[in-house]
Design a protein around this motif. Structure first.
Motif, PDB file in Angstrom:
ATOM      1  N   ALA A   1       0.832  -1.217   0.000  1.00  0.00           N
ATOM      2  CA  ALA A   1       0.000   0.000   0.000  1.00  0.00           C
ATOM      3  C   ALA A   1       0.864   1.265   0.000  1.00  0.00           C
ATOM      4  O   ALA A   1       2.013   1.253   0.453  1.00  0.00           O
ATOM      5  N   ARG A   2       0.290   2.356  -0.505  1.00  0.00           N
ATOM      6  CA  ARG A   2       0.942   3.670  -0.433  1.00  0.00           C
ATOM      7  C   ARG A   2       0.696   4.214   0.973  1.00  0.00           C
ATOM      8  O   ARG A   2      -0.451   4.325   1.416  1.00  0.00           O
ATOM      9  N   LEU A   3       1.781   4.536   1.684  1.00  0.00           N
ATOM     10  CA  LEU A   3       1.663   4.999   3.072  1.00  0.00           C
ATOM     11  C   LEU A   3       1.884   6.513   3.123  1.00  0.00           C
ATOM     12  O   LEU A   3       2.916   7.011   2.679  1.00  0.00           O
ATOM     13  N   VAL A   4       0.927   7.217   3.696  1.00  0.00           N
ATOM     14  CA  VAL A   4       0.861   8.668   3.549  1.00  0.00           C
ATOM     15  C   VAL A   4       0.847   9.375   4.899  1.00  0.00           C
ATOM     16  O   VAL A   4       0.153   8.941   5.831  1.00  0.00           O
ATOM     17  N   TYR A   5       1.625  10.469   5.002  1.00  0.00           N
ATOM     18  CA  TYR A   5       1.428  11.426   6.087  1.00  0.00           C
ATOM     19  C   TYR A   5       0.524  12.535   5.550  1.00  0.00           C
ATOM     20  O   TYR A   5       0.844  13.183   4.556  1.00  0.00           O
ATOM     21  N   ASN A   6      -0.605  12.792   6.195  1.00  0.00           N
ATOM     22  CA  ASN A   6      -1.635  13.697   5.672  1.00  0.00           C
ATOM     23  C   ASN A   6      -1.791  14.925   6.570  1.00  0.00           C
ATOM     24  O   ASN A   6      -1.912  14.791   7.792  1.00  0.00           O
ATOM     25  N   ASP A   7      -1.789  16.124   5.961  1.00  0.00           N
ATOM     26  CA  ASP A   7      -1.946  17.332   6.784  1.00  0.00           C
ATOM     27  C   ASP A   7      -2.521  18.475   5.942  1.00  0.00           C
ATOM     28  O   ASP A   7      -2.624  18.371   4.723  1.00  0.00           O
ATOM     29  N   TYR A   8      -2.882  19.584   6.620  1.00  0.00           N
ATOM     30  CA  TYR A   8      -3.610  20.653   5.917  1.00  0.00           C
ATOM     31  C   TYR A   8      -2.815  21.934   5.690  1.00  0.00           C
ATOM     32  O   TYR A   8      -3.383  22.938   5.240  1.00  0.00           O
ATOM     33  N   MET A   9      -1.499  21.885   5.982  1.00  0.00           N
ATOM     34  CA  MET A   9      -0.682  23.077   5.669  1.00  0.00           C
ATOM     35  C   MET A   9      -1.014  23.529   4.252  1.00  0.00           C
ATOM     36  O   MET A   9      -1.038  22.730   3.323  1.00  0.00           O
ATOM     37  N   GLY A  10      -1.303  24.823   4.098  1.00  0.00           N
ATOM     38  CA  GLY A  10      -1.816  25.269   2.801  1.00  0.00           C
ATOM     39  C   GLY A  10      -0.896  26.247   2.104  1.00  0.00           C
ATOM     40  O   GLY A  10       0.169  26.607   2.628  1.00  0.00           O
ATOM     41  N   TRP A  11      -1.331  26.698   0.949  1.00  0.00           N
ATOM     42  CA  TRP A  11      -0.514  27.623   0.149  1.00  0.00           C
ATOM     43  C   TRP A  11      -0.773  29.075   0.512  1.00  0.00           C
ATOM     44  O   TRP A  11      -0.188  29.977  -0.080  1.00  0.00           O
TER      45      TRP A  11
END
Ligand code: 9MR
Length: 377
Positions: free
Chosen positions: A204-214
């Protein structure tokens, strides 16, 4: 064109379009796939009328079937939804989404094995007494490992996991503390999560997910995420990709509490650093908060679509961007209806389809971005 190819082309034409509800053309999934990208959406298992509910709404289901190559349960895999207590697992709601995806040959993502933030831990876990010393540490680790192992084994069809979600404090870029990290250590807690995920989902693709934006104002958040990603690499933690949530705002620096002005240059610098460390990118939770836009629907939809197009063009320019998921496909089911309400009280128009299940300019913006995107493998 042989019969097989003709049938395949016909099946790429969305059913709603065939029914005359929207212009004929390939689905978003097909447009994305042609460029090596996977497109899909979050979905809730709840009843129609409940905000995150949508799977029981047949017209919503049809939009998902027509447009999506991948689905992700919006809330159903979170500890607070899945774990009534330290022993039990409540898989039923997520199971319904998994079964729907399977029945329609749609892939499944998982969100999330560890939302490492006390606010989103179930109360029983926040109050759990692991004690101190090696025994407490071992018990915390055993609980985390068994949770991740059990959930992954329950959903062998999930091929992309938000292993850890939102553990960076946007104020100062530090890693959040929880009852788990207090006994295991902050880095160690996150490393154990990824190592366990790799052990039980090796492909599986293992992801760190977060909302830091542009937008301006996210500097500390972005720096904290880069530091985290760097630490993963240094320690050999198995992380494949950064999930960029992409809850976009609209530009109105004058509005109080505005999400801020998008900034291409620092944003590209951030993405360059992440991809430079070898991480792939995913857009995991795309939507546009139209809180600050004028009420007039046409003006609002045009402005929202234009923000979407500019953002997706930039993101898809990175060949490392492999998946794009909308955080819901129909306005009325968007979490944003409940969050930062508009001053005029009007419902938000944050997603690709309106409440009559008709595609909006934002749907066309996403389609156009896929059409313009370079091919990746
Ligand atoms: O859309 C989700 C909403 O229904 C939930 O109430 C909320 C809390 O669990 O989570 C929302 O989804 C969030 C996601 O899990 C993580 N990134 C931010 C999303 C929007 O808040």
């Amino acid at each position: 064109m042989g019969l097989g190819a003709a049938a395949a082309a016909a099946s790429a034409v969305p059913a709603l379009a065939q029914a005359g509800e929207r212009p004929l053309g390939p689905s978003l999934s097909a447009l994305a796939k042609a460029k090596g990208v996977r497109f899909g959406s979050a979905v809730g298992a709840g009843k129609p009328g409940s905000l995150t509910g949508s799977l029981e709404d047949p017209r919503y289901r049809q939009v998902l079937i027509d447009e999506c190559g991948v689905l992700v349960p919006e809330n159903e895999l979170k500890w607070y939804a899945l774990r009534p207590d330290a022993k039990a697992f409540a898989f039923e709601r997520a199971d319904r989404i998994a079964a729907f995806a399977k029945a329609h040959d749609i892939a499944l993502r998982g969100h999330t094995l560890l939302w490492h933030h006390p606010k989103w831990f179930p109360a029983w876990l926040n109050h759990y007494d692991f004690g101190s010393g090696p025994a407490g540490k071992a018990e915390a680790q055993a609980m985390l490992v068994s949770h991740i192992a059990k959930v992954i084994k329950h959903y062998p069809q999930i091929d992309s996991w938000d292993v850890v979600n939102e553990t960076i404090d946007p104020q100062d870029g530090s890693i959040r503390r929880t009852v788990l990290s207090d006994v295991m250590g902050q880095e160690a807690t996150l490393d154990v999560a990824f190592q366990t995920a790799r052990a039980f989902a090796p492909k599986a693709r293992l992801v760190y997910n977060d909302y830091m934006g542009w937008e301006a104002g996210n500097e500390a958040h972005r720096a904290g995420v880069l530091k985290l990603l760097e630490g993963f690499r240094k320690r050999g933690t198995p992380v494949d990709a950064l999930g960029v949530q992409s809850h976009l705002g609209t530009e109105d620096p004058a509005a109080p509490g505005s999400l801020g002005r998008p900034q291409d240059k620092p944003w590209r610098a951030f993405l360059d650093e992440a991809t430079g460390m070898g991480y792939d990118l995913l857009i995991t939770e795309f939507d546009v908060n139209d809180r600050d836009l004028p009420g007039d629907v046409a003006t609002r939809d045009t402005a929202g679509a234009s923000v979407a197009k500019a953002y997706l063009d930039l993101m898809l320019d990175y060949r490392q961007t492999k998946e794009v998921l909308a955080w819901g496909m129909v306005d009325k089911y968007s979490w944003l209806q409940n969050f930062t309400p508009r001053k005029d009280g009007l419902p938000k128009r944050a997603t690709l389809y309106d409440d009559a299940y008709k595609p909006k300019p934002m749907r066309e913006a996403v389609a156009a971005a896929f059409r313009a995107a370079p091919v990746r493998t």
